[in-house]
Design a protein around this motif. Structure first.
Motif, short mmCIF file in Angstrom:
data_model
loop_
_atom_site.label_atom_id
_atom_site.label_comp_id
_atom_site.label_asym_id
_atom_site.label_seq_id
_atom_site.Cartn_x
_atom_site.Cartn_y
_atom_site.Cartn_z
N ILE A 538 0.84 -1.20 0.00
CA ILE A 538 0.00 0.00 0.00
C ILE A 538 0.87 1.26 0.00
CG2 ILE A 538 -1.75 1.27 1.30
CD1 ILE A 538 -2.66 -1.54 2.29
N MET A 539 1.98 1.20 0.75
CA MET A 539 2.86 2.38 0.84
C MET A 539 3.41 2.74 -0.54
SD MET A 539 3.85 4.54 3.06
CE MET A 539 5.08 5.81 3.29
N SER A 540 3.70 1.70 -1.36
CA SER A 540 4.25 2.02 -2.69
C SER A 540 3.21 2.75 -3.53
CB SER A 540 4.70 0.74 -3.39
OG SER A 540 3.57 -0.03 -3.70
N ARG A 541 1.94 2.41 -3.33
CA ARG A 541 0.87 3.11 -4.05
C ARG A 541 0.62 4.50 -3.47
NH1 ARG A 541 -0.07 2.28 -9.11
NH2 ARG A 541 -0.22 0.09 -9.63
N LEU A 542 0.75 4.61 -2.15
CA LEU A 542 0.45 5.88 -1.47
C LEU A 542 1.46 6.96 -1.87
CD1 LEU A 542 -1.40 7.16 0.71
CD2 LEU A 542 0.29 6.50 2.40
N THR A 543 2.72 6.55 -2.03
CA THR A 543 3.76 7.55 -2.31
C THR A 543 3.86 7.86 -3.80
OG1 THR A 543 5.29 5.70 -2.30
CG2 THR A 543 5.19 7.03 -0.30
N ASN A 544 3.24 7.02 -4.61
CA ASN A 544 3.31 7.24 -6.06
C ASN A 544 2.37 8.38 -6.46
OD1 ASN A 544 3.58 7.01 -8.76
ND2 ASN A 544 3.08 4.84 -8.88
N GLN A 545 2.89 9.42 -7.08
CA GLN A 545 2.07 10.62 -7.35
C GLN A 545 1.28 10.50 -8.66
OE1 GLN A 545 1.34 13.03 -5.52
NE2 GLN A 545 2.88 13.22 -3.93
N ASP A 546 1.93 9.92 -9.69
CA ASP A 546 1.29 9.96 -11.01
C ASP A 546 0.35 8.77 -11.21
OD1 ASP A 546 3.35 8.23 -10.88
OD2 ASP A 546 3.97 8.46 -12.97
N GLN A 547 -0.83 8.84 -10.58
CA GLN A 547 -1.80 7.76 -10.78
C GLN A 547 -3.21 8.30 -10.64
OE1 GLN A 547 -0.70 4.86 -7.89
NE2 GLN A 547 -0.81 6.25 -6.20
N ASP A 548 -4.18 7.44 -10.97
CA ASP A 548 -5.57 7.85 -11.02
C ASP A 548 -6.08 8.26 -9.63
OD1 ASP A 548 -8.12 7.63 -12.80
OD2 ASP A 548 -8.65 6.75 -10.86
#
Length: 1192
Positions: A538-548
């Motif tokens: 989840i953390m990898s998704r949380l810190t990723n800025q360029d997403q839907d």
């Protein structure tokens, strides 16, 4: 002039030898004709017509194609006579021209038919074209191609102008019927569509003639099998074209079709398919007339659902269908393949026929479960993919119908057609916790769907949605053995590239977190191994800025859950993770989700260490209270409340003060939900023992004035009122404000002000409740002195201070309900004195006060009230209201009366059952109903005995009493009254209209609150209920008022109640109501009735259009007239404003029903309804209203 010059040059080029020149010239002509300013004189018209007709035969295909396009604007720009001339020439080309020109002549004729817009031109064209088309179809020696082209054109003509050709209908029908026996399949096929187009405008006699002819052909045993198939297709097409009008002919057709279905030779699959399709059409369009054949059709559908003569299923029997569906599929596909085998068409037709049966007959639901459900599940192993989809769809319809019938489960997930997961998903929605024993066998299927390289994203999404629903609806221990197998594929799906898959996977993670550690103890399941993998994914998704955005929101929510659930195992990670969540609060797109995530973290029992971000979070949240976004402010109040409860010791009083200032602006009656949240937060702030005096001061200066304004609002109720009471109590408890000042400001807020006049009645009740809460919070001494002060106000009998007395009575009632006031001598006599007041509201407040004071000390005050009811004839109604207050409070608080009291109360109430005053009877009924909740074993027999009383008023009163005793929550009266319900509800047959109406109202309450208690009685009750919806002439009387006569309809209230009862039954007992027998004649007559009856009828029609569209479609034509009459009704010139407004409401209500009807697919088969929609779209006032209703 200029136009003529241009045209002359174009026409010259069009006759040139060079085909490119001709093409360009024809293109220029098309542009000229399309100009709005184009006009042609008589000469030019003739030239144009001739040259375009000539161009149609052009050897170059692209030139003749453009010439056809020129016809469309030409028809609108030349005279009628010229259009008829063109049509005649085209017909001649079609019938007598060369073969190569026939196609283009046919397209040209169709173009002309499509472009005709005026009725006079249509009539002229029809007179010219129809005889020639009939000649082309029936003339001797005409080729198949000519017949097919003529049938095609005739089909278009009939579809558009069928109702203008009434005189020729007989001739047309005879010509067409003769072609059903043609040797050419293409001719027969086109004839079927042609007759179907004609059928929608045929009279009943001609429709009967057509049907008889087809049925006669079918009964003729010597007919060839291909002609039989055509005739069966013809029957299906007729029923689709004319809808419910085909109903009377089912007696002749259904037995013939069923016979063909069962007796067809083994390889005549098409015959069976067409027969089943026709039966499906009957089920959907003639639900009323088909009802006697439903059982036979069900048997037939189930038999042919597994019809597969070329395939023997010798696979290993597997008990677990669902998990091995895919494997079975592969095996069966390898075992037998035969391109010649079309038996799948029969199975598909059977599945669709069964679906039609399910959709159109909710009353057969229990039978369908017994007979159809096992068969459908057994067919999940179907080897043809498209048939398998239909089997799944049919099963989904069965589940969906179950959802409609079982109350409160209508909001099913949008269906996504990915086979098994769709079915399982519907199953979990309708029956939560139904798969507990099968989880082990489902996990491999989910794993395969998520991990398989060949899985489409659609399948993955479906599998994830199903997984989330299963995790949410079953208890956590069920999954613990499978967490290892499940978590891997789900966490890898979080890393997928397609955002929809990622978002769904994150939602599943949220459920997974709850399942892995359902509470702090953890159910003896070792969750620690899963904490870091879940956190990292989840953390990898949380810190990723360029997403839907959806992915961002799901990641934030999920991280909130992870921190709240696993925080004690993530102490090293929190300093890295929490600041990211705070950062998301600063982003306008994600801040709402982040605020909610902090609410989850704050409510965690783990007391997560937030010290690194707490100050920042509080500052951000306080600023959010100023934002315009309502949802954000709402979430912020909840989060602040949770944070202050959990971390109050770490937040300084200065932060509290700023919050209070922001809060105060949110307290108003324009948004009561927000107000309640703001006041609750205020109480939390004051309850914090560490609050400094300055916090109390801020509350006094900022919030109290707003609260005193709010209390005067007539809208105040529910959660906001409770929060306001807690607020006043908190003010006293926190010792920041003196009791006397608060009491004074509360009482003075009830004084009428010169600007706004008197205070609303509801506001006085609110003030009284707050005064009572305030007194109890302040302790006995303050409470006693307040009661003394209030009784003094009552003793002062000057009539000028009626508002003061009104409030004093309400306050005494509210205090008395919460506290025993027997220490104040003679308080009951002081209150009862106010019964003499000249003001109605004071009398009513006094009866309210007396009843509530009695609640505080029953043994002292109840005998007093009963004694007064017996002895004070004039005050009876008010005293009964006091008694009602006592009884209602006891039934809500589940208290017990003493036996002697109950006997006295009952004797007294039954004595007043037949009072002439309706008000007294209603109060008596409510009292009896509420006592029945406390003492059902005594009351039910006593009420039942009186259902046979000779006086009608007594019978009506006991039925209304039963109505009051049926409440939504489960009560002990339920099982006691269950066997006796029919003796009360069967009074719907009573000869007195008051008793009948009482029984209808009681039935309505049962249907709303406890539908399961009456389901068994409905087959007997419904015909009687429907009978109450009919206008009864014997109940209409004329009253002579001297200068004019007034018509009084005594049955109106009864009809209105009956329709409202049906409306409630549609929500809770849809499986018992047979809609097709109710719509005509009962609903139809209601739509044409009085204003008060039409309104519920429009609601019922909308509901039926949504839940039983096929039953409505079947009789749509007959419903159009009353609706049309309603929307076109104009009040008289001298009508008062109230009548005009009522009529406006009525029109909007009818349009709302029309909008629901327009949403049904297939409504376009009703010509009348199409015309109604056209009429609405042409009237600007109606269209505006319709458009705004559609977008509500």
């Amino acid at each position: 002039m200029a136009t003529n010059l241009v045209m002359t040059s174009i026409l010259e080029k069009m006759t040139g030898k060079d085909k490119d020149y001709r093409y360009m010239a024809t293109s220029d002509l098309l542009n000229e004709l399309n100009k709005p300013s184009f006009k042609a004189d008589a000469d030019l018209e003739i030239k144009l017509s001739n040259i375009i007709i000539q161009q149609l035969d052009d050897a170059a295909g692209d030139v003749s194609g453009l010439a056809v396009k020129c016809l469309a604007p030409l028809v609108k720009k030349v005279s009628e006579a010229q259009v008829v001339e063109i049509a005649n020439k085209l017909c001649d080309k079609l019938l007598n021209g060369k073969d190569q020109h026939r196609d283009i002549a046919s397209i040209a004729l169709k173009t002309i038919v499509a472009e005709v817009s005026t009725q006079s031109l249509a009539q002229s064209i029809l007179i010219a074209v129809t005889p020639q088309l009939i000649k082309g179809i029936t003339g001797p020696g005409k080729s198949t191609e000519i017949k097919c082209e003529c049938l095609d054109i005739l089909c278009d003509v009939l579809h558009k102008f069928g109702n203008l050709m009434a005189a020729d209908h007989g001739l047309l029908l005879s010509a067409l019927l003769s072609q059903l026996n043609s040797n050419q399949a293409s001719v027969r096929k086109k004839t079927v569509s042609c007759i179907a187009s004609l059928a929608s405008s045929l009279s009943e006699d001609l429709l009967a003639k057509a049907t008889d002819e087809v049925v006669r052909n079918l009964r003729n045993k010597g007919t060839k099998s291909e002609l039989t198939r055509t005739n069966i297709q013809m029957i299906g097409a007729l029923s689709r074209a004319v809808g419910y009008r085909f109903g009377p002919h089912l007696v002749d057709t259904v037995p013939v079709l069923i016979n063909y279905c069962t007796s067809a030779s083994e390889n005549d699959e098409e015959l069976r398919e067409y027969s089943l399709q026709a039966l499906e059409s009957f089920l959907l369009r003639c639900p009323r007339d088909i009802s006697s054949y439903c059982d036979e059709i069900l048997r037939l559908s189930l038999e042919y659902l597994s019809y597969d003569p070329n395939f023997t299923d010798n696979m290993e029997e597997d008990t677990d269908d669902e998990s091995h569906e895919e494997e079975e599929d592969d095996e069966s596909a390898n075992e037998y393949t035969d391109d010649e085998d079309v038996s799948w068409k029969v199975r598909r037709a059977a599945a669709k026929c069964l679906a039609a049966l399910i959709v159109s007959r909710p009353e057969l639901l229990s039978k369908l479960y017994e007979e159809a459900c096992p068969k459908l599940i057994d067919r999940f192993k179907e080897r043809e993919e498209n048939v398998k989809m239909d089997v799944f769809n049919t099963f989904i319809e069965l589940l969906r119908q179950t959802g409609n019938v079982t109350k409160g489960q209508n909001d099913m997930n949008e269906l996504r057609q990915v086979g098994a997961f769709s079915v399982l998903k519907e199953l979990v929605v309708v029956l939560p916790d139904c798969l507990a024993e099968h989880i082990g066998s489902l996990i491999p299927g989910i794993e395969k769907a998520l991990s398989d390289k060949s899985s489409t994203s659609n399948l993955k999404i479906e599998a994830l949605i199903f997984t989330r629903l299963v995790l949410a609806s079953h208890s956590p221990p069920v999954f613990h053995p499978h967490i290892k197998a499940l978590s891997g594929p789900v966490l890898s799906a979080v890393g997928e590239r397609y955002y929809k898959v990622t978002a769904e996977a994150l939602k599943v993670c949220g459920e997974l977190v709850r399942v892995v550690r359902p509470d702090i103890e953890g159910f003896g399941f070792d969750f620690k191994a899963y904490v870091h993998p879940i956190y990292n994914a989840i953390m990898s998704r949380l810190t990723n800025q360029d997403q839907d955005q959806e992915v961002k929101e799901c990641a934030i929510s999920c991280m909130g859950l992870v921190v709240a659930t696993f925080g004690d195992n993530l102490s090293a990670e929190l300093p890295a993770c929490l600041p990211v969540l705070v950062d998301r609060m600063g982003n306008e797109i994600t801040r709402l989700t982040a605020v909610k995530a902090f609410a989850v973290i704050a409510a965690s029992p783990l007391q997560i260490d937030l010290s690194c971000v707490l100050e920042h979070v509080i500052a951000e949240l306080t600023a959010f209270l100023r934002k315009a976004n309502r949802a954000l402010r709402q979430a912020t109040l909840g989060t602040l409340n949770s944070l202050i409860v959990a971390y109050g010791d770490k937040i300084g009083p200065s932060a509290y003060e700023i919050i209070i200032v922001e809060l105060s602006s949110l307290i108003s009656d324009s948004d009561l939900h927000m107000t309640a949240l703001a006041l609750e937060l205020c109480c939390t702030l004051m309850a914090d023992r560490r609050s400094s005096p300055s916090v109390g001061l801020a509350v006094r200066n900022k919030v109290l004035p707003q609260a005193l304004t709010l209390i005067k609002s007539s809208l105040l109720q529910g959660q906001a009122l409770s929060a306001l009471q807690s607020f006043f109590a908190a003010l006293v408890y926190s010792a920041n404000t003196s009791f006397d000042v608060l009491l004074e400001s509360l009482l003075s807020s009830a004084k009428p002000s010169p600007q706004s006049g008197g205070v609303a009645k509801q506001a006085l009740y609110s003030i009284a409740q707050c005064v009572a809460v305030l007194c109890l919070a302040a302790g006995d001494q303050k409470c006693s002195s307040t009661v003394e002060m209030l009784t003094e106000i009552l003793k002062d009998d000057s009539s000028s201070n009626s508002a003061k007395q009104h409030l004093a009575l309400l306050c005494l009632g509210e205090i008395g309900r919460r506290k025993d006031l027997s220490s104040h001598a003679h308080i009951e006599n002081i209150v009862i004195e106010s019964f003499q007041s000249p003001f109605e509201e004071i009398k009513s407040a006094a009866s309210y006060a007396l009843g509530n004071i009695a609640v505080g000390n029953l043994s002292k005050y109840l005998p007093f009230i009963l004694d007064q009811i017996d002895n004070q004839q004039k005050k009876q109604y008010l005293l009964l209201h006091s008694l009602k207050e006592v009884i209602v409070r006891q039934s809500v608080d589940k208290a017990e009366f003493q036996d002697s009291s109950v006997e006295k109360i009952l004797k007294l109430l039954f004595n007043h059952c037949e009072s002439d005053e309706e008000g007294v009877r209603n109060v008596v009924a409510e009292c009896l109903g509420k006592i029945a909740l406390i003492e059902p074993s005594k009351l039910v027999p006593a009420l039942k005995v009186r259902t046979t009383s000779p006086t009608a008023f007594t019978r009506a009163t006991v039925v209304i009493a039963v109505k009051y005793s049926i409440v939504e929550r489960p009560e002990k009266i339920d099982e006691i009254i269950y066997p006796e319900i029919s003796s009360f509800l069967m009074l719907i047959k009573d000869h007195d209209r008051h008793v009948r109406r009482a029984a209808v109202l009681a039935l309505s309450t049962f249907a709303h609150n406890k539908p399961n208690l009456i389901k068994g009685l409905l087959p007997e009750l419904l015909p009687l209920l429907y009978d109450q919806t009919i206008v009864k002439q014997e109940l209409i009387r004329t009253v002579d008022l001297g200068p004019f006569k007034h018509i009084v309809d005594d049955g109106l209230e009864l009809r209105k109640a009956a329709f409202e009862c049906v409306d409630t039954l549609l929500d809770s007992c849809l499986d018992q109501v047979n809609p097709s027998s109710f719509i005509v004649p009962y609903l139809k007559s209601g739509l044409d009735d009085h204003y008060d009856v039409k309104m519920p009828c429009h609601l019922i029609l909308s509901k039926l259009a949504d839940k039983c569209p096929s039953a409505v479609l079947a009789v749509l034509d007959s419903l159009v007239d009353p609706l049309q009459k309603t929307i076109n009704f104009k009040p008289k010139q001298d009508a008062v404003k109230q009548e005009v407004d009522r009529n406006e409401d009525m029109i909007r209500s009818a349009l709302r029903a029309i909008a629901s009807l327009n949403r049904i697919s297939g409504g376009d088969c009703s010509l009348k309804f199409k015309n109604l929609m056209t009429e609405i779209s042409k009237s600007p006032t109606l269209w505006d209203k319709y458009y705004s209703i559609k977008n509500e």
